[in-house]
Motif scaffolding. Structure first.
Motif, PDB file in Angstrom:
ATOM      1  N   THR A   1       0.855  -1.185   0.000  1.00  0.00           N
ATOM      2  CA  THR A   1       0.000   0.000   0.000  1.00  0.00           C
ATOM      3  C   THR A   1       0.892   1.236   0.000  1.00  0.00           C
ATOM      4  OG1 THR A   1      -1.764  -1.126   1.205  1.00  0.00           O
ATOM      5  CG2 THR A   1      -1.765   1.285   1.261  1.00  0.00           C
TER       6      THR A   1
ATOM      7  N   VAL B   1       1.861   4.954   0.511  1.00  0.00           N
ATOM      8  CA  VAL B   1       1.416   6.067   1.349  1.00  0.00           C
ATOM      9  C   VAL B   1       2.285   7.279   1.032  1.00  0.00           C
ATOM     10  CG1 VAL B   1       0.986   6.917   3.680  1.00  0.00           C
ATOM     11  CG2 VAL B   1       0.764   4.466   3.190  1.00  0.00           C
TER      12      VAL B   1
ATOM     13  N   ASP C   1      -1.940  10.734  -0.410  1.00  0.00           N
ATOM     14  CA  ASP C   1      -2.682   9.578  -0.923  1.00  0.00           C
ATOM     15  C   ASP C   1      -2.306   8.304  -0.190  1.00  0.00           C
ATOM     16  OD1 ASP C   1      -4.187  10.739  -3.093  1.00  0.00           O
ATOM     17  OD2 ASP C   1      -2.285  10.991  -4.149  1.00  0.00           O
ATOM     18  N   THR C   2      -3.262   7.357  -0.185  1.00  0.00           N
ATOM     19  CA  THR C   2      -3.028   6.001   0.310  1.00  0.00           C
ATOM     20  C   THR C   2      -3.735   5.053  -0.648  1.00  0.00           C
ATOM     21  OG1 THR C   2      -3.081   6.850   2.589  1.00  0.00           O
ATOM     22  CG2 THR C   2      -3.242   4.456   2.305  1.00  0.00           C
ATOM     23  N   TYR C   3      -2.983   4.169  -1.315  1.00  0.00           N
ATOM     24  CA  TYR C   3      -3.624   3.296  -2.304  1.00  0.00           C
ATOM     25  C   TYR C   3      -2.769   2.047  -2.528  1.00  0.00           C
ATOM     26  CZ  TYR C   3      -0.237   5.677  -5.367  1.00  0.00           C
ATOM     27  OH  TYR C   3       0.909   6.196  -5.914  1.00  0.00           O
TER      28      TYR C   3
ATOM     29  N   TYR D   1       3.414  -1.293   3.963  1.00  0.00           N
ATOM     30  CA  TYR D   1       3.288   0.011   3.320  1.00  0.00           C
ATOM     31  C   TYR D   1       4.551   0.329   2.526  1.00  0.00           C
ATOM     32  CZ  TYR D   1      -0.435   0.459   6.773  1.00  0.00           C
ATOM     33  OH  TYR D   1      -1.547   0.244   7.523  1.00  0.00           O
TER      34      TYR D   1
ATOM     35  N   LEU E   1       6.607   3.542   1.522  1.00  0.00           N
ATOM     36  CA  LEU E   1       6.715   4.944   1.915  1.00  0.00           C
ATOM     37  C   LEU E   1       7.916   5.589   1.232  1.00  0.00           C
ATOM     38  CD1 LEU E   1       6.445   4.527   5.823  1.00  0.00           C
ATOM     39  CD2 LEU E   1       4.571   4.728   4.192  1.00  0.00           C
TER      40      LEU E   1
ATOM     41  N   MET F   1      -1.123   8.517   8.906  1.00  0.00           N
ATOM     42  CA  MET F   1       0.010   8.002   8.133  1.00  0.00           C
ATOM     43  C   MET F   1       0.489   9.026   7.121  1.00  0.00           C
ATOM     44  SD  MET F   1      -0.697   3.973   7.306  1.00  0.00           S
ATOM     45  CE  MET F   1      -2.176   4.279   6.342  1.00  0.00           C
ATOM     46  N   ASN F   2      -0.448   9.737   6.492  1.00  0.00           N
ATOM     47  CA  ASN F   2      -0.067  10.720   5.479  1.00  0.00           C
ATOM     48  C   ASN F   2       0.711  11.875   6.105  1.00  0.00           C
ATOM     49  OD1 ASN F   2      -3.119   9.705   4.830  1.00  0.00           O
ATOM     50  ND2 ASN F   2      -1.807   9.618   3.030  1.00  0.00           N
TER      51      ASN F   2
END
Length: 466
Positions: A12, A14, A18-20, A55, A57, A366-367
Motif C-alpha cells: 500500500t 502512502v 494519498d493512500t492506495y 506500506y 513509503l 500516516m499521510n
C-alpha cells in the motif's frame, strides 16, 4: 551497462496526500512506473520485493544532522560513515548536514572541509546547509557562490557568544542576501547573551548538575529569539525556518507569524516529543545523556508540539542528531554542566518513534507522518520532487514498512556510534523491512547490505514557497 529492474509488489503506497494499493516498478535509480495491484508486466525483474500487508513509503529525509562536528572540546561520535549507515537502518535515505564556517575564514573553506568529511563515506544521499559565523563584506558575496553549488540554506545562531553567535545586524544582512538569492535562513533562536549570564550565576552558586543546563535556558529565551528572528525576516522580506523548536511560547510566535501570512517555518525533534526536563534530573550524572540545546522542556509541552504538528504550524520533524558518548565525552562536564557537550543521538530512531508514538497513538495520520518526515523537508529544502514522494521519475528512495513489526530501542540493538540510547528499553511498533536508496536495497530485514560510498552529495534547488 544493462538496467537493473526492481518490482515492489503487493503493498500500500502512502504519500503525504494519498493512500492506495499499488506495485512500484524501479529501473536503476528512478521510479519508472506505478501499477495497479498485480498489473505490473511479468518481467523479467532482477529484484522482486514482496510488500504484502506492508506500506510503501518515501524514504525519510532528516534535514538537521551534525556528523563529525567539533563541539565543546570534542567531536560528535558519528561520522558520515557510521551516522548515515545508522540513518539507513532507521529508514532515512537523505540527510542534510551542516558545514561550518569558522570565524574569520571564508565560507568556501568550511564547505570544502565538510565535502572532505563526507566524500566516499555515505550509505545514503546527503546535502549541506552552511553555518555562517561571520556575515560581512567578504562573506555576503560568497553566499551566491555557495547557492550556485546547491547549498541553498544558511544557518545562523543567536546562541553561543564567542563561538557561533552572530548579532542582529549580521542576521539581517544575511536574510536580505538570502532573499535575493532564493536561499533560506535557518535560525537557532535562543537569546544567548543572557543565557551565558544565567550559566555563570548558577555555577557561582555551586549548581553544577546536568539539570541546570535546562534551568539556565528558560523557554522565554527561545520565545524571544524566535520572535526576534521572525521580525528580522519580515523586515528583510525573507522566509525563515526555526530549527529544533522545543517550547510552547516559541511555538506561539510561529503560529502568530503564520496566521499573518509570513513565510515562517519550524521543525521540532523527537526528543522534545518523547523526553522531558525530568530526564535531565536523573541521578548519578545520568542526566548528562539528555543534555541538548535547546534543552528538554517540562512534559506538558509535548502536547503543544503535537498540536503544532497536527495544525501544520510545525512542518517538519528532524533530529538534530549530534551524539556524544557518556564515557569520555559527556563526562567532560562532570563538575560543570556548561562543559557537557550538547547533543543527543537520534538519526536512527526518528521514524520508529513517530510511527509508534504518533501514528499508532492516533496523534497524526500516516499521510501526515510521511509529510513531516519526508515530503515537507524535501519541499522546504529544494529536494522535491526528486525526493520526498512516490512518483514516476523521482529517485527510488523507498521504504517497505511493516506497521506491526516490533523493535526494541537499546544501545545493543541500534547502530549509532554512541554508548547509550536515550530511549533504552523502549519497545516500538513499526519498522522498515527494506530500505532502498536510489533503487538499491541497502537494508534488508534488519541487515545492512549496502556499502560505504553508496550515498552521493545532492545539490538542492533554491527556496520555493510550495
Amino acid at each position: 551497462m544493462p538496467s537493473t529492474r526492481t518490482l515492489i509488489q503487493g503493498g500500500t503506497v502512502v504519500t503525504a496526500v494519498d493512500t492506495y494499493a499499488a506495485d512500484v516498478a524501479i529501473i536503476d535509480d528512478k521510479i519508472a512506473a506505478i501499477f495497479g495491484p498485480g498489473a505490473a508486466p511479468p518481467g523479467p525483474w532482477d529484484v522482486t520485493i514482496d510488500a504484502t500487508g506492508k506500506y510503501i513509503l518515501p524514504g525519510g529525509i532528516d534535514a538537521h544532522t551534525h556528523m563529525d562536528m567539533p563541539f565543546g572540546g570534542t567531536t560528535a561520535s558519528d561520522d558520515f560513515e557510521t551516522g548515515t549507515r545508522a540513518a539507513a537502518y532507521g529508514g532515512t535515505t537523505t540527510i542534510v548536514d551542516f558545514a561550518i564556517q569558522t570565524k574569520g575564514d571564508p565560507l568556501r573553506k568550511g564547505l570544502d572541509l565538510w565535502h572532505n568529511k563526507a566524500e566516499g563515506k555515505g550509505a545514503i544521499d546527503y546535502a549541506f546547509h552552511m553555518i555562517m559565523t561571520d556575515v560581512n563584506d567578504q562573506t555576503i558575496p560568497e553566499m551566491g557562490q555557495v547557492v550556485s553549488e546547491g547549498v541553498t540554506s544558511f544557518k545562523m545562531f543567536m546562541a553561543y557568544p564567542g563561538v557561533l553567535f552572530v548579532d542582529d545586524g549580521q542576521i539581517f544582512r544575511g536574510m536580505q542576501r538570502a532573499a535575493e538569492l532564493g536561499a533560506l535562513i535557518c535560525m537557532h533562536a535562543e537569546n544567548g547573551i543572557p543565557i551565558d549570564i544565567l550559566v555563570q550565576q548558577a555555577l557561582a552558586k555551586g549548581h553544577t548538575a546536568p539539570i541546570y543546563h535546562g534551568l539556565t535556558r528558560p523557554q522565554i529565551a527561545e520565545a524571544e529569539g524566535t520572535h526576534r528572528a521572525i521580525c528580522l525576516a519580515e523586515m528583510a522580506g525573507a522566509p525563515v525556518y526555526m530549527v529544533h523548536l522545543s517550547a510552547e511560547r516559541a511555538l506561539k510566535q510561529v503560529v502568530e507569524a503564520r496566521d499573518r501570512g509570513l513565510p515562517t517555518f519550524a521543525e521540532t525533534c523527537p526528543q522534545y516529543l518523547f523526553l522531558s526536563q525530568d530526564d535531565m534530573a536523573r541521578p548519578d550524572f545520568e542526566g548528562a545523556k539528555y543534555v541538548c540545546t535547546p534543552p528538554l522542556r517540562p512534559a506538558h509541552m509535548q502536547e503543544d508540539l503535537w498540536r503544532g504538528l497536527r495544525t501544520h504550524d510545525l512542518q517538519v520533524v528532524s533530529t538534530d542528531h549530534c551524539p556524544f558518548c557518556q564515557k569520555g565525552q559527556k563526562e567532560l562536564g562532570k563538575d560543570n554542566f556548561a562543559k557537557i557537550p550538547n547533543g543527543m543521538p537520534g538519526v536512527e530512531t526518528r521514524l520508529y518513534l513517530l510511527w509508534d508514538g504518533g501514528v499508532r497513538k492516533g496523534r497524526i495520520s500516516m499521510n501526515r507522518f510521511v509529510e513531516i518526515t519526508a515530503t515537507a523537508p524535501a519541499k522546504i529544502f529544494g529536494l522535491y520532487p526528486k525526493k520526498g514522494t512516490i512518483a514516476v521519475g523521482a529517485d527510488a528512495d523507498l521504504l517497505v514498512w511493516d506497521g506491526e513489526k516490533r523493535h526494541l530501542l537499546s544501545e545493543n540493538t541500534l547502530h549509532m556510534r554512541v554508548d547509550y540510547s536515550p530511549y533504552e528499553g523502549r519497545e516500538v511498533v513499526g519498522a522498515p523491512t527494506h530500505v532502498l536508496s536510489r533503487g538499491k536495497v541497502v537494508v534488508e530485514n534488519g541487515q545492512y547490505v549496502g556499502k560505504k560510498g553508496d550515498g552521493r552529495f545532492v545539490k538542492r534547488g533554491t527556496f520555493n514557497l510550495m
